[in-house]
Scaffold this motif. Structure first.
Motif, mmCIF file in Angstrom:
data_model
loop_
_atom_site.group_PDB
_atom_site.id
_atom_site.type_symbol
_atom_site.label_atom_id
_atom_site.label_comp_id
_atom_site.label_asym_id
_atom_site.label_seq_id
_atom_site.Cartn_x
_atom_site.Cartn_y
_atom_site.Cartn_z
ATOM 1 N N VAL A 10 41.777 46.393 53.461
ATOM 2 C CA VAL A 10 40.197 45.774 53.237
ATOM 3 C C VAL A 10 39.907 45.427 51.830
ATOM 4 C CG1 VAL A 10 37.810 46.217 53.269
ATOM 5 C CG2 VAL A 10 39.391 47.000 55.173
ATOM 6 N N ALA A 11 40.195 46.271 50.900
ATOM 7 C CA ALA A 11 40.088 45.946 49.475
ATOM 8 C C ALA A 11 40.952 44.878 48.916
ATOM 9 C CB ALA A 11 40.316 47.444 48.530
ATOM 10 N N MET A 12 41.961 44.927 49.298
ATOM 11 C CA MET A 12 42.964 43.827 48.890
ATOM 12 C C MET A 12 43.163 42.557 49.674
ATOM 13 S SD MET A 12 43.469 45.661 46.355
ATOM 14 C CE MET A 12 44.147 44.224 45.365
ATOM 15 N N ALA A 13 42.088 42.455 50.598
ATOM 16 C CA ALA A 13 42.412 41.179 51.335
ATOM 17 C C ALA A 13 42.629 39.843 50.572
ATOM 18 C CB ALA A 13 41.202 41.190 52.369
ATOM 19 N N SER A 14 41.794 39.940 49.341
ATOM 20 C CA SER A 14 41.509 38.863 48.347
ATOM 21 C C SER A 14 42.600 38.783 47.519
ATOM 22 C CB SER A 14 40.283 39.047 47.661
ATOM 23 O OG SER A 14 39.985 37.868 47.014
ATOM 24 N N ALA A 15 43.892 39.606 47.672
ATOM 25 C CA ALA A 15 44.721 39.337 46.959
ATOM 26 C C ALA A 15 45.676 37.874 47.108
ATOM 27 C CB ALA A 15 45.582 40.463 47.096
ATOM 28 N N ALA A 69 45.632 46.989 40.787
ATOM 29 C CA ALA A 69 44.683 47.704 41.703
ATOM 30 C C ALA A 69 45.227 49.010 41.898
ATOM 31 C CB ALA A 69 44.816 46.920 43.013
ATOM 32 N N ARG A 70 46.521 49.303 41.770
ATOM 33 C CA ARG A 70 47.199 50.769 41.874
ATOM 34 C C ARG A 70 46.660 51.536 40.734
ATOM 35 N NH1 ARG A 70 53.271 50.989 43.550
ATOM 36 N NH2 ARG A 70 52.574 52.891 44.426
ATOM 37 N N SER A 71 46.623 51.060 39.647
ATOM 38 C CA SER A 71 46.380 51.952 38.374
ATOM 39 C C SER A 71 44.972 52.709 38.612
ATOM 40 C CB SER A 71 46.328 51.204 37.187
ATOM 41 O OG SER A 71 44.932 50.481 37.206
ATOM 42 N N GLY A 72 44.112 52.079 39.435
ATOM 43 C CA GLY A 72 42.818 53.057 39.650
ATOM 44 C C GLY A 72 41.883 52.759 38.475
ATOM 45 N N LYS A 73 42.146 51.791 37.448
ATOM 46 C CA LYS A 73 41.269 51.563 36.424
ATOM 47 C C LYS A 73 40.202 50.413 37.075
ATOM 48 C CE LYS A 73 44.861 51.723 32.970
ATOM 49 N NZ LYS A 73 45.461 50.431 32.331
ATOM 50 N N VAL A 74 40.453 49.822 38.124
ATOM 51 C CA VAL A 74 39.534 48.869 38.730
ATOM 52 C C VAL A 74 39.319 49.396 40.218
ATOM 53 C CG1 VAL A 74 40.572 47.035 37.365
ATOM 54 C CG2 VAL A 74 41.708 47.544 39.629
ATOM 55 N N ASP A 75 38.406 48.650 40.725
ATOM 56 C CA ASP A 75 37.868 49.040 42.313
ATOM 57 C C ASP A 75 37.192 47.836 42.892
ATOM 58 O OD1 ASP A 75 36.954 50.431 44.460
ATOM 59 O OD2 ASP A 75 35.519 51.370 43.401
ATOM 60 N N PRO A 76 38.292 46.983 43.252
ATOM 61 C CA PRO A 76 38.159 45.792 43.960
ATOM 62 C C PRO A 76 37.343 45.721 45.315
ATOM 63 C CG PRO A 76 40.409 46.097 44.202
ATOM 64 C CD PRO A 76 39.942 46.928 42.934
ATOM 65 N N ARG A 77 37.421 47.037 45.947
ATOM 66 C CA ARG A 77 36.578 47.444 47.088
ATOM 67 C C ARG A 77 34.936 47.402 46.807
ATOM 68 N NH1 ARG A 77 34.075 48.046 50.920
ATOM 69 N NH2 ARG A 77 34.507 49.131 52.944
ATOM 70 N N ARG A 78 34.521 47.602 45.617
ATOM 71 C CA ARG A 78 32.872 47.362 45.480
ATOM 72 C C ARG A 78 32.642 45.884 45.516
ATOM 73 N NH1 ARG A 78 32.922 50.907 40.042
ATOM 74 N NH2 ARG A 78 30.858 49.900 39.645
ATOM 75 N N VAL A 79 33.499 45.006 45.503
ATOM 76 C CA VAL A 79 32.899 43.507 45.751
ATOM 77 C C VAL A 79 33.009 43.214 47.013
ATOM 78 C CG1 VAL A 79 33.558 41.337 45.187
ATOM 79 C CG2 VAL A 79 33.909 42.888 43.465
ATOM 80 N N VAL A 80 33.590 44.087 48.116
ATOM 81 C CA VAL A 80 33.635 43.761 49.368
ATOM 82 C C VAL A 80 31.902 44.306 49.935
ATOM 83 C CG1 VAL A 80 34.128 44.467 51.882
ATOM 84 C CG2 VAL A 80 35.952 44.192 49.774
#
Ligand code: ZN
Ligand code: ZN
Length: 336
Positions: free
Chosen positions: A147-152, A298-309
């Protein structure tokens, strides 16, 4: 199978189509499991595009591999993969140079979700044919949420490309983001994570600005150009006056990245840009080459693309929910 088809302004519907079949041993058939709308899909749905309906929509998804040809070695049935928005062969001169959005093995602009370079279907479809599975598909690392990475497929990886290489060249740069949708917010998240000393996000939408502040950006509803204010400016609005604002706010030898689809012509402040020394890049993204880097961040945990969903909907809600105005809705197919 069904294809979600754009039929008229603000209107999409399921239409039946034949199930796609493998046409060579290098192909794969995939079933989207988490699909989202690209920022440009909102413009298409609002009737601002230049393509006449009907056509199958969607070019951002994580999918499950259903079937592969005998020559495919990098993915297998059952794998979760990112499907890039553009169709590319991986072996022509352009693909080998990383210019995958300019693959010469397919018609110019061959992509999912818009019948510009041939008809490849859309990723809001029950099944999708991938003509060069090894060259195109990227396995989703097991620790990442589909879900978080659908936009990759596009917007997330594009956002990485808009700022990450520049911040590597210019550590601690000041970044201006002039945007309207998910791209600008991803850019705020990535720029902060990669050490931008300052990020200013400009967008009239208060909910978007709140998200940007959550990523550590300062925000403004609108802005006059800030002379020599920023080392890097990203414009993702498709509005030439906003691109002008970005270009006029750059420090000497600053970099301006434009990711907006400029459907309308317009004038840029060329003399001003000449005097400042502006590098302007306005380009479709050769996304395939940097999907792995964008996933790694995204795997590094420094970012959080899920918050944009902004919303998670069931796949069956697509016809009703997609035309509604949502920042980044993700449509999930359980059990696929
Ligand atoms: Zn797109
Ligand atoms: Zn190619």
């Amino acid at each position: 199978m069904r294809e979600l088809t754009y039929v008229a302004r603000h209107t999409v519907e399921w239409r039946e189509a034949p199930d796609p079949k493998l046409r060579s041993d290098q192909e794969a058939i995939v079933a989207p499991v988490a699909t989202t709308s690209c920022d440009v899909d909102s413009a298409i749905l609002a009737g601002h595009g230049f393509l006449d309906p009907p056509f199958a929509l969607g070019h951002e998804c994580v999918a499950r591999v259903v079937e592969t040809g005998d020559a495919v070695t990098t993915v297998a049935p059952g794998d979760l993969v990112v499907v890039p928005w553009s169709v590319n062969c991986g072996s022509c001169e352009h693909c080998r140079a990383g210019l995958t959005a300019h693959c010469t093995a397919v018609p110019h602009m061959a992509m999912y979700g818009a019948p510009i370079g041939g008809n490849w279907g859309g990723l809001f479809s029950d099944l999708v044919r991938v003509p060069w599975a090894d060259a195109m598909l990227v396995t989703l690392p097991g620790d990442l949420d589909p879900v978080a990475m659908a936009s990759a497929s596009d917007n997330w990886s594009l956002s990485w490309r808009l700022v990450a290489p520049h911040l590597k060249q210019r550590p601690g740069a000041r970044v201006l983001v002039v945007a309207r949708g998910s791209i600008g917010l991803y850019v705020c998240d990535i720029a902060r994570a990669l050490g931008a000393s300052e990020v200013l996000y400009v967008d009239p939408d208060p909910a978007h600005r709140e998200l940007a502040r959550g990523f550590g950006a300062a925000t403004a509803e609108a802005l006059e150009p800030v002379r020599h204010g920023f080392d890097i400016a990203v414009e993702a609005t498709g509005r030439v006056e906003q691109l002008t604002l970005a270009a006029k706010s750059l420090a000497p030898e600053g970099i301006c990245e434009s990711a907006g689809n400029h459907f309308r012509p317009g004038e840029l402040p060329l003399l001003d840009m000449y005097l400042t020394g502006v590098t302007l890049r306005i380009a479709r993204d050769n996304v395939r080459g940097h999907i792995p880097d964008a996933l790694e961040l995204a795997r590094s945990g420094k970012v959080d693309p899920r918050r944009v969903v902004s919303h998670v909907f069931d796949w069956e809600q697509l016809p009703d929910a997609l035309p509604e105005k949502h920042l980044k809705p993700v449509f999930v197919r359980e059990g696929a």
